[in-house]
Design a protein around this motif. Structure first.
Motif, PDB file in Angstrom:
ATOM      1  N   PHE A  44     -11.965  77.341 -11.998  1.00 24.36           N
ATOM      2  CA  PHE A  44     -10.568  77.772 -12.069  1.00 24.36           C
ATOM      3  C   PHE A  44     -10.365  78.888 -11.056  1.00 24.36           C
ATOM      4  N   LYS A  45      -9.128  79.015 -10.562  1.00 18.64           N
ATOM      5  CA  LYS A  45      -8.710  80.167  -9.758  1.00 18.64           C
ATOM      6  C   LYS A  45      -8.122  81.185 -10.723  1.00 18.64           C
ATOM      7  N   LEU A  46      -8.615  82.399 -10.671  1.00 21.14           N
ATOM      8  CA  LEU A  46      -8.126  83.466 -11.540  1.00 21.14           C
ATOM      9  C   LEU A  46      -7.469  84.557 -10.710  1.00 21.14           C
ATOM     10  N   THR A  47      -6.400  85.112 -11.222  1.00 14.80           N
ATOM     11  CA  THR A  47      -5.809  86.329 -10.672  1.00 14.80           C
ATOM     12  C   THR A  47      -5.986  87.381 -11.756  1.00 14.80           C
ATOM     13  N   ILE A  48      -6.650  88.485 -11.380  1.00 18.36           N
ATOM     14  CA  ILE A  48      -7.038  89.507 -12.349  1.00 18.36           C
ATOM     15  C   ILE A  48      -6.430  90.845 -11.939  1.00 18.36           C
ATOM     16  N   ILE A  63     -15.885  78.151 -15.120  1.00 20.18           N
ATOM     17  CA  ILE A  63     -15.803  78.368 -16.568  1.00 20.18           C
ATOM     18  C   ILE A  63     -15.080  77.231 -17.277  1.00 20.18           C
ATOM     19  N   THR A  64     -14.964  76.081 -16.618  1.00 24.41           N
ATOM     20  CA  THR A  64     -14.167  74.981 -17.155  1.00 24.41           C
ATOM     21  C   THR A  64     -14.762  74.358 -18.414  1.00 24.41           C
ATOM     22  N   GLU A  65     -16.046  74.511 -18.644  1.00 26.21           N
ATOM     23  CA  GLU A  65     -16.679  73.916 -19.828  1.00 26.21           C
ATOM     24  C   GLU A  65     -16.357  74.687 -21.108  1.00 26.21           C
ATOM     25  N   ASN A 104     -26.356  75.819 -23.110  1.00 24.80           N
ATOM     26  CA  ASN A 104     -26.255  74.656 -22.230  1.00 24.80           C
ATOM     27  C   ASN A 104     -26.072  75.036 -20.768  1.00 24.80           C
ATOM     28  N   GLY A 105     -26.129  76.332 -20.467  1.00 26.39           N
ATOM     29  CA  GLY A 105     -25.962  76.790 -19.096  1.00 26.39           C
ATOM     30  C   GLY A 105     -24.510  76.969 -18.674  1.00 26.39           C
ATOM     31  N   HIS A 106     -23.563  76.854 -19.600  1.00 25.32           N
ATOM     32  CA  HIS A 106     -22.144  77.061 -19.286  1.00 25.32           C
ATOM     33  C   HIS A 106     -21.802  78.539 -19.398  1.00 25.32           C
ATOM     34  N   VAL A 107     -20.931  79.001 -18.521  1.00 24.85           N
ATOM     35  CA  VAL A 107     -20.604  80.424 -18.421  1.00 24.85           C
ATOM     36  C   VAL A 107     -19.740  80.897 -19.587  1.00 24.85           C
ATOM     37  N   VAL A 108     -20.176  82.012 -20.203  1.00 23.11           N
ATOM     38  CA  VAL A 108     -19.395  82.743 -21.193  1.00 23.11           C
ATOM     39  C   VAL A 108     -19.021  84.074 -20.535  1.00 23.11           C
ATOM     40  N   LEU A 109     -17.743  84.333 -20.398  1.00 25.04           N
ATOM     41  CA  LEU A 109     -17.277  85.533 -19.700  1.00 25.04           C
ATOM     42  C   LEU A 109     -17.669  86.817 -20.424  1.00 25.04           C
ATOM     43  N   VAL A 110     -17.918  87.864 -19.635  1.00 23.97           N
ATOM     44  CA  VAL A 110     -18.172  89.199 -20.179  1.00 23.97           C
ATOM     45  C   VAL A 110     -16.816  89.829 -20.450  1.00 23.97           C
TER      46      VAL A 110
END
Length: 123
Positions: A44-48, A63-65, A104-110
């Motif tokens: 995804f493209k994020l604007t933060i 982080i799509t998973e 499963n190796g998928h990203v979980v955001l901090v």
């Protein structure tokens, strides 16, 4: 200083405290999230928004998973804000959004466990 590290190999080599201080990790709120079909891997493209001092920055995040686009806006995340911008397909990623791999190796955001002011620096 460039240190490569294999996460499966255990802890990384010790570094000096000044090396840690050189990495500027800040908290920001995702204000926009868009599909990124041009990315090599699903992302995804994020604007933060990192607050008035740093402002708004863009990031590509794989982080799509674990996340749906509609769940991201308003979420506070941690990111490295002092790496040079990096070209990811047709977009320039300005910050590195941080996460950990799940089982499963998928990203979980901090994310902070409670709301904090945008732009706050990790210490």
């Amino acid at each position: 200083m460039h240190v490569t590290h294999d996460p499966a190999a255990g802890a990384a080599p010790q570094i000096a405290f000044d090396d840690f201080l050189a990495v500027d990790v800040r908290v920001g709120t995702i204000v926009a999230a868009e599909p990124f079909p041009e990315a090599r891997k699903p992302a995804f493209k994020l604007t933060i928004d990192f607050g008035p001092t740093i402002g708004t920055r863009r990031s590509s995040a794989q982080i799509t998973e674990r996340y749906a686009l509609g769940d991201l806006v308003g979420l506070q995340v941690a990111a490295v804000v002092n790496f040079p911008p990096r070209q990811i397909g047709p977009m320039m990623s300005e910050v590195l959004t941080l996460g950990f791999p799940d089982e499963n190796g998928h990203v979980v955001l901090v994310t902070p466990s409670r709301p904090v002011p945008d732009g706050g620096r990790l210490f």
